[in-house]
Design an enzyme around this catalytic site. Structure first.
Site, PDB file in Angstrom:
ATOM      1  N   LYS A  64       0.835  -1.211   0.000  1.00  0.00           N
ATOM      2  CA  LYS A  64       0.000   0.000   0.000  1.00  0.00           C
ATOM      3  C   LYS A  64       0.868   1.258   0.000  1.00  0.00           C
ATOM      4  O   LYS A  64       0.624   2.192  -0.747  1.00  0.00           O
ATOM      5  CB  LYS A  64      -0.900   0.057   1.244  1.00  0.00           C
ATOM      6  CG  LYS A  64      -1.921  -1.041   1.352  1.00  0.00           C
ATOM      7  CD  LYS A  64      -2.814  -0.840   2.562  1.00  0.00           C
ATOM      8  CE  LYS A  64      -2.133  -0.937   3.914  1.00  0.00           C
ATOM      9  NZ  LYS A  64      -1.622  -2.268   4.280  1.00  0.00           N
TER      10      LYS A  64
ATOM     11  N   ARG B  55      -9.586   1.167   8.825  1.00  0.00           N
ATOM     12  CA  ARG B  55      -9.226  -0.233   9.043  1.00  0.00           C
ATOM     13  C   ARG B  55     -10.285  -0.974   9.839  1.00  0.00           C
ATOM     14  O   ARG B  55     -10.148  -2.161  10.086  1.00  0.00           O
ATOM     15  CB  ARG B  55      -7.925  -0.251   9.859  1.00  0.00           C
ATOM     16  CG  ARG B  55      -6.768  -0.951   9.207  1.00  0.00           C
ATOM     17  CD  ARG B  55      -5.665  -0.851  10.239  1.00  0.00           C
ATOM     18  NE  ARG B  55      -4.492  -1.545   9.940  1.00  0.00           N
ATOM     19  CZ  ARG B  55      -3.417  -1.017   9.356  1.00  0.00           C
ATOM     20  NH1 ARG B  55      -3.429   0.200   8.901  1.00  0.00           N
ATOM     21  NH2 ARG B  55      -2.324  -1.726   9.216  1.00  0.00           N
TER      22      ARG B  55
ATOM     23  N   ARG C  61      11.082  -6.851   4.695  1.00  0.00           N
ATOM     24  CA  ARG C  61      11.047  -5.373   4.657  1.00  0.00           C
ATOM     25  C   ARG C  61      12.217  -4.783   5.451  1.00  0.00           C
ATOM     26  O   ARG C  61      12.508  -5.225   6.555  1.00  0.00           O
ATOM     27  CB  ARG C  61       9.717  -4.934   5.270  1.00  0.00           C
ATOM     28  CG  ARG C  61       9.418  -3.484   5.143  1.00  0.00           C
ATOM     29  CD  ARG C  61       7.964  -3.214   4.999  1.00  0.00           C
ATOM     30  NE  ARG C  61       7.156  -3.722   6.100  1.00  0.00           N
ATOM     31  CZ  ARG C  61       5.815  -3.632   6.107  1.00  0.00           C
ATOM     32  NH1 ARG C  61       5.170  -3.096   5.092  1.00  0.00           N
ATOM     33  NH2 ARG C  61       5.128  -4.105   7.122  1.00  0.00           N
TER      34      ARG C  61
ATOM     35  N   ARG D  97      11.219  -3.199  11.053  1.00  0.00           N
ATOM     36  CA  ARG D  97      10.206  -2.733  12.005  1.00  0.00           C
ATOM     37  C   ARG D  97      10.044  -3.780  13.094  1.00  0.00           C
ATOM     38  O   ARG D  97      10.020  -4.977  12.799  1.00  0.00           O
ATOM     39  CB  ARG D  97       8.860  -2.561  11.279  1.00  0.00           C
ATOM     40  CG  ARG D  97       8.715  -1.223  10.631  1.00  0.00           C
ATOM     41  CD  ARG D  97       7.513  -1.133   9.737  1.00  0.00           C
ATOM     42  NE  ARG D  97       6.270  -1.703  10.276  1.00  0.00           N
ATOM     43  CZ  ARG D  97       5.084  -1.625   9.647  1.00  0.00           C
ATOM     44  NH1 ARG D  97       5.005  -0.998   8.488  1.00  0.00           N
ATOM     45  NH2 ARG D  97       4.018  -2.158  10.165  1.00  0.00           N
TER      46      ARG D  97
ATOM     47  N   ARG E 253      -1.188  -9.743  12.669  1.00  0.00           N
ATOM     48  CA  ARG E 253      -1.715  -8.598  11.900  1.00  0.00           C
ATOM     49  C   ARG E 253      -2.584  -9.087  10.742  1.00  0.00           C
ATOM     50  O   ARG E 253      -3.606  -8.488  10.428  1.00  0.00           O
ATOM     51  CB  ARG E 253      -0.552  -7.735  11.383  1.00  0.00           C
ATOM     52  CG  ARG E 253      -0.044  -6.787  12.472  1.00  0.00           C
ATOM     53  CD  ARG E 253       1.389  -6.335  12.258  1.00  0.00           C
ATOM     54  NE  ARG E 253       1.643  -5.726  10.974  1.00  0.00           N
ATOM     55  CZ  ARG E 253       2.833  -5.730  10.373  1.00  0.00           C
ATOM     56  NH1 ARG E 253       3.870  -6.326  10.939  1.00  0.00           N
ATOM     57  NH2 ARG E 253       2.982  -5.137   9.225  1.00  0.00           N
TER      58      ARG E 253
HETATM   59  N1  LIG Z   1      -6.411   2.862  10.978  1.00  0.00           N
HETATM   60  C1  LIG Z   1      -5.807   2.238  12.013  1.00  0.00           C
HETATM   61  N2  LIG Z   1      -6.527   1.790  13.059  1.00  0.00           N
HETATM   62  C2  LIG Z   1      -5.955   1.182  14.117  1.00  0.00           C
HETATM   63  N3  LIG Z   1      -4.636   0.959  14.206  1.00  0.00           N
HETATM   64  C3  LIG Z   1      -3.849   1.398  13.188  1.00  0.00           C
HETATM   65  C4  LIG Z   1      -4.397   2.052  12.045  1.00  0.00           C
HETATM   66  N4  LIG Z   1      -3.380   2.376  11.188  1.00  0.00           N
HETATM   67  C5  LIG Z   1      -2.258   1.931  11.779  1.00  0.00           C
HETATM   68  N5  LIG Z   1      -2.527   1.333  12.967  1.00  0.00           N
HETATM   69  C6  LIG Z   1      -1.556   0.729  13.899  1.00  0.00           C
HETATM   70  O1  LIG Z   1      -0.239   0.898  13.370  1.00  0.00           O
HETATM   71  C7  LIG Z   1       0.349  -0.378  13.054  1.00  0.00           C
HETATM   72  C8  LIG Z   1       1.195  -0.256  11.800  1.00  0.00           C
HETATM   73  O2  LIG Z   1       0.364   0.141  10.723  1.00  0.00           O
HETATM   74  P1  LIG Z   1       0.837  -0.059   9.212  1.00  0.00           P
HETATM   75  O3  LIG Z   1       2.181   0.536   9.037  1.00  0.00           O
HETATM   76  O4  LIG Z   1      -0.256   0.468   8.355  1.00  0.00           O
HETATM   77  O5  LIG Z   1       0.980  -1.628   9.134  1.00  0.00           O
HETATM   78  P2  LIG Z   1       0.678  -2.781   8.118  1.00  0.00           P
HETATM   79  O6  LIG Z   1       2.006  -3.092   7.509  1.00  0.00           O
HETATM   80  O7  LIG Z   1       0.197  -3.859   9.053  1.00  0.00           O
HETATM   81  O8  LIG Z   1      -0.359  -2.380   7.087  1.00  0.00           O
HETATM   82  C9  LIG Z   1      -0.836  -1.326  12.951  1.00  0.00           C
HETATM   83  O9  LIG Z   1      -0.476  -2.679  13.188  1.00  0.00           O
HETATM   84  C10 LIG Z   1      -1.760  -0.780  14.034  1.00  0.00           C
HETATM   85  O10 LIG Z   1      -1.325  -1.151  15.319  1.00  0.00           O
END
Ligand SMILES: Nc1ncnc2c1ncn2[C@@H]1O[C@H](COP(=O)(O)OP(=O)(O)O)[C@@H](O)[C@H]1O
Length: 281
Positions: free
Chosen positions: A61, A138, A172, A216, A227
């Site tokens: 994404k 989300r 990553r 990360r 996740r």
């Molecule tokens: N819209 C959201 N609602 C709730 N938690 C979020 C949201 N966006 C990000 N997070 C938190 O930040 C973390 C990292 O997000 P992100 O970088 O988008 O991870 P991913 O690689 O899982 O898509 C998520 O695992 C969650 O804990």
């Protein structure tokens, strides 16, 4: 910006918004991105695009939302980045957030909407308009709130098989100095039983970043699996939310960036001129 003040109000009222009604429609039409994109021409007094990127952890994404934001001159706003910035700032929320994020759980709707409101406010002060949201909404509740405060034009749902997602998260790497993203995984899944195979070459760092790579903390196998589980439970319904409103564009990634980027532009009806310019960039 109207979106901002309405979102800020939503953030304040969130605890009382226990049952936001939304209409489930059975529309299955796919939006026409060309119409959406060209209707944004600011010369006609239209606003910039307001797009959302959905997809499982590791699908890419961030990569594609960031490229499109450059192409369309709108900010790329990733709520995961907002959470990580808050963690790095050692502010009052940071210890609470690190526990949640490092277990692969979602932070509360209230916290995430507050972080997003603050980001939009800062952008507004810089004269930004439009956005590509990555990682938000989300949960159904986040989608309902967003729908109440603004019109989302298009939702791109990026898709990749689960085996590739896990390998991509584990591969990553981030340059600790400049923040650039790389991936050391070579993904080569053979097609079987009618399921297509997929090949994705690594995205290797240049020598200037190679010695400074970090991962990360939430990109470990158990946390990625959690996740993915949470995505299936909490975020799949968001896909249906937008599908039923005729806003969802499904996009199966055919491979790595060289194969997927031109095809994505094609699916979005962004014309050849822009494709060539961005390929040269
Ligand atoms: N819209 C959201 N609602 C709730 N938690 C979020 C949201 N966006 C990000 N997070 C938190 O930040 C973390 C990292 O997000 P992100 O970088 O988008 O991870 P991913 O690689 O899982 O898509 C998520 O695992 C969650 O804990």
């Amino acid at each position: 910006m109207a979106v901002l003040s309405r979102l800020t109000t939503s953030a304040r009222q969130l605890s009382s918004l226990s049952s936001l009604a939304y209409i489930t429609r059975t529309l299955t039409t796919t939006p026409n991105p060309k119409t959406l994109y060209f209707s944004q021409d600011s010369k006609d007094g239209e606003r910039n695009v307001q797009w959302v990127f959905l997809g499982c952890p590791g699908v890419g994404k961030g990569t594609y939302a960031s490229r499109l934001s450059t192409l369309l001159s709108v900010p790329h706003i990733a709520t995961g980045d907002l959470v990580r910035e808050e963690l790095a700032s050692s502010g009052p929320l940071s210890s609470q957030l690190s526990e949640i994020v490092n277990q692969g759980k979602l932070v509360s709707d209230e916290i995430i909407i507050n972080l997003l409101s603050k980001r939009l406010e800062a952008g507004e002060a810089r004269g930004e308009s439009g956005f590509i949201l990555d990682g938000f909404p989300r949960t159904l509740r986040q989608a309902e709130i967003l729908e109440e405060v603004t019109d989302i034009d298009l939702v791109v749902n990026l898709k990749l098989q689960e085996e590739a997602l896990l390998a991509k998260c584990l591969g990553r790497r981030i340059c600790s100095e400049c923040g650039a993203n790389y991936n050391v995984a070579t993904i080569d899944i053979k097609g079987e039983n009618g399921k297509p195979g997929i090949y994705m070459a690594p995205l290797s760092p240049p020598p200037s970043c190679a010695q400074k790579l970090i991962s990360r903390p939430d990109d470990t196998e158990p946390v990625v699996k959690e996740r993915l589980r949470i995505y299936n439970e909490m975020s799949r319904p968001v896909e249906e939310f937008y599908r039923s409103r005729g806003k969802l564009l499904e996009f199966d990634l055919p491979g790595g960036i060289p194969e997927s980027w031109p095809k994505l532009l094609q699916a979005l009806n962004l014309d050849d001129h822009e494709v060539k310019q961005s390929a040269a960039a």
